[in-house]
Motif scaffolding. Structure first.
Motif, PDB file in Angstrom:
ATOM      1  N   LYS A 122       0.816  -1.216   0.000  1.00  0.00           N
ATOM      2  CA  LYS A 122       0.000   0.000   0.000  1.00  0.00           C
ATOM      3  C   LYS A 122       0.843   1.257   0.000  1.00  0.00           C
ATOM      4  O   LYS A 122       0.415   2.323  -0.460  1.00  0.00           O
ATOM      5  N   ASP A 147      -4.583  -5.647  -1.276  1.00  0.00           N
ATOM      6  CA  ASP A 147      -5.012  -5.303   0.073  1.00  0.00           C
ATOM      7  C   ASP A 147      -6.487  -5.727   0.138  1.00  0.00           C
ATOM      8  O   ASP A 147      -7.260  -5.412  -0.789  1.00  0.00           O
ATOM      9  N   SER A 148      -6.883  -6.457   1.181  1.00  0.00           N
ATOM     10  CA  SER A 148      -8.196  -7.116   1.147  1.00  0.00           C
ATOM     11  C   SER A 148      -9.362  -6.139   0.956  1.00  0.00           C
ATOM     12  O   SER A 148     -10.290  -6.416   0.190  1.00  0.00           O
ATOM     13  N   GLU A 149      -9.284  -4.979   1.632  1.00  0.00           N
ATOM     14  CA  GLU A 149     -10.369  -4.000   1.515  1.00  0.00           C
ATOM     15  C   GLU A 149     -10.453  -3.454   0.091  1.00  0.00           C
ATOM     16  O   GLU A 149     -11.535  -3.231  -0.448  1.00  0.00           O
ATOM     17  N   ASN A 214      -3.050   1.711   9.978  1.00  0.00           N
ATOM     18  CA  ASN A 214      -3.262   0.915   8.759  1.00  0.00           C
ATOM     19  C   ASN A 214      -4.484   1.413   8.006  1.00  0.00           C
ATOM     20  O   ASN A 214      -4.457   1.550   6.784  1.00  0.00           O
ATOM     21  N   GLU A 218      -4.837   3.129   4.382  1.00  0.00           N
ATOM     22  CA  GLU A 218      -5.762   2.554   3.394  1.00  0.00           C
ATOM     23  C   GLU A 218      -6.734   3.586   2.823  1.00  0.00           C
ATOM     24  O   GLU A 218      -7.197   3.424   1.686  1.00  0.00           O
TER      25      GLU A 218
HETATM   26 MG    MG Z   1      -6.065  -4.105   4.465  1.00  0.00          MG
END
Ligand code: MG
Ligand code: NDP
Length: 380
Positions: A122, A147-149, A214, A218
């Protein structure tokens, strides 16, 4: 799935090892791996995946590895050499799971070569989002978020037109200290911090998940990946980490992406994109969960508030935020400072910095270095 050729940078890390697992399970060919210095694991990976190339950025470690391996894999030594080799590489997708600001130059190399970038790092977007996007456009390179989101948002954005997006709902687990006040956070320990409720991740990002830095990073990552202003991104605490993020459209319809919390899903999605295939991860049994959503407490989790200010300010401020936070998280991991000192140090570094418009990567490196030094100088 068509047999794809993949490269995995940061192959020895938390994300890197999970991406390799996905490649193995789905029968993709791993043609390139790269890491910094963990040669024990790299040697095992070379033996197992037989990549054409392996880059080790720490020269001493690379020289030691040279004596440990035999076979066809060509060893590349050094950071600049890794970036060059990635540029020249012939493959379908390059996963960048390098940690920290060192992910930036591999990101630029992949994009300038016109290859598809599967981006876990990120920091590339936080430090240099506008530069990365301009280069991606120029070289017609696709960026697939890992990145999962952001992988979730990418999927949810397929539910409507960009002009119809009202806002992005970025979910956060809230970390191990959900519900704590700023005063209560004063005395939390490293051991408590490292016990993340839902995800098993690298050390630094685990600290960031506890401070909510974090989530701050994000927000900035999402702004650049999806070209949305910071005030259209809303953070929601979602303790179960099942809804990985959502997109709300102008008709107030909200599209969400759900899955068990497992980083191998974003890895698989990026590997097989634009197709989907049989899962590597477990099936989601929704009867086992009660899904909850809460407002984040920015009075307690001040790193989130600071990140929002940096997102709004733009320019060099996200880089300064990231650098100060990397230094402070490192000091916290070495038990040199307390939990809330992470915020205090970042706040001081940011208030000592006059914002500048983003110009080029030399400027980013200069501010990164200066901000780190300043942060380390504030160690109590
Ligand atoms: Mg994440
Ligand atoms: P780790 O610390 O577990 O792994 C970092 C990897 O990067 C290691 O392979 C390391 O090699 C390598 N590395 C470090 N410096 C360099 C360098 N200069 N050149 C080449 N390789 C280098 O980190 P994570 O896997 O947790 O995170 C990686 C990235 O993904 C971060 O940007 C993080 O924010 C992001 N991310 C992580 C998630 C997670 O679940 N962990 C979730 C979402 C995003 P070595 O082992 O040899 O030091």
């Amino acid at each position: 799935m068509m047999k794809k050729k993949a490269a995995v940078l940061g192959s020895t890390g938390s994300v890197g090892t999970q991406v390799l697992d996905v490649c193995e399970k789905l029968g993709a060919e791993v043609v390139f791996i790269a890491a910094h210095s963990n040669i024990g694991l790299i040697a095992e990976q070379i033996k197992k995946y037989k990549p054409k190339y392996c880059a080790v950025t720490d020269i001493n470690a690379a020289n030691r590895l040279d004596n440990m391996i035999s076979g066809e894999t060509k060893l590349i030594k050094g950071y600049d050499e890794m970036c060059r080799a990635v540029y020249d590489l012939d493959c379908d997708v390059v996963f960048n799971a390098v940690s920290g600001k060192n992910g930036l130059f591999p990101t630029l190399s992949v994009i300038r070569s016109g290859k598809t970038l599967a981006l876990a790092n990120k920091e590339s977007m936080v430090l240099a989002g506008p530069i990365v996007n301009a280069e991606a456009k120029k070289h017609n390179a696709a960026i697939l978020p890992v990145d999962s989101e952001h992988c979730a948002i990418f999927q949810c954005l397929k539910g409507g037109k960009k002009s119809e997006v009202k806002r992005i709902l970025l979910t956060a687990s809230g970390g191990p200290f959900f519900g704590y006040t700023f005063d209560q956070l004063e005395s939390v320990t490293l051991e408590q911090t490292m016990k993340h409720p839902t995800w098993n991740m690298g050390k630094k990002i685990t600290v960031d998940s506890a401070t909510l830095a974090n989530k701050g990073l994000e927000i900035i990552e999402a702004m650049h990946l999806f070209d949305v202003p910071y005030d259209k991104i809303k953070v929601l605490i979602h303790r179960q980490s099942i809804v990985h993020s959502m997109v709300e459209y102008n008709d107030n319809s909200v599209i969400a992406q759900l899955a068990v919390p497992d980083m191998r899903h974003p890895g698989q999605y990026a590997l097989t994109y634009p197709d989907r295939c049989e899962a590597v991860i477990d099936e989601l049994d929704l009867t086992k969960y009660t899904l909850t959503f809460n407002e984040p407490d920015t009075n307690a989790f001040k790193m989130l508030a600071l990140a929002k200010e940096c997102a709004k300010a733009g320019g060099i401020m996200p880089c300064v935020y990231n650098a100060a936070n990397e230094a402070a998280a490192d000091m916290f991991l070495r038990k040199l400072i307390g939990f809330n000192d992470i915020y205090r140090i970042c706040d001081k570094v940011l208030s000592k910095t006059e914002n500048r418009a983003l110009t080029d990567t030399e400027q980013i490196i200069e501010y990164d270095k200066r901000s780190r030094e300043l942060a380390y100088s504030y160690k109590e």
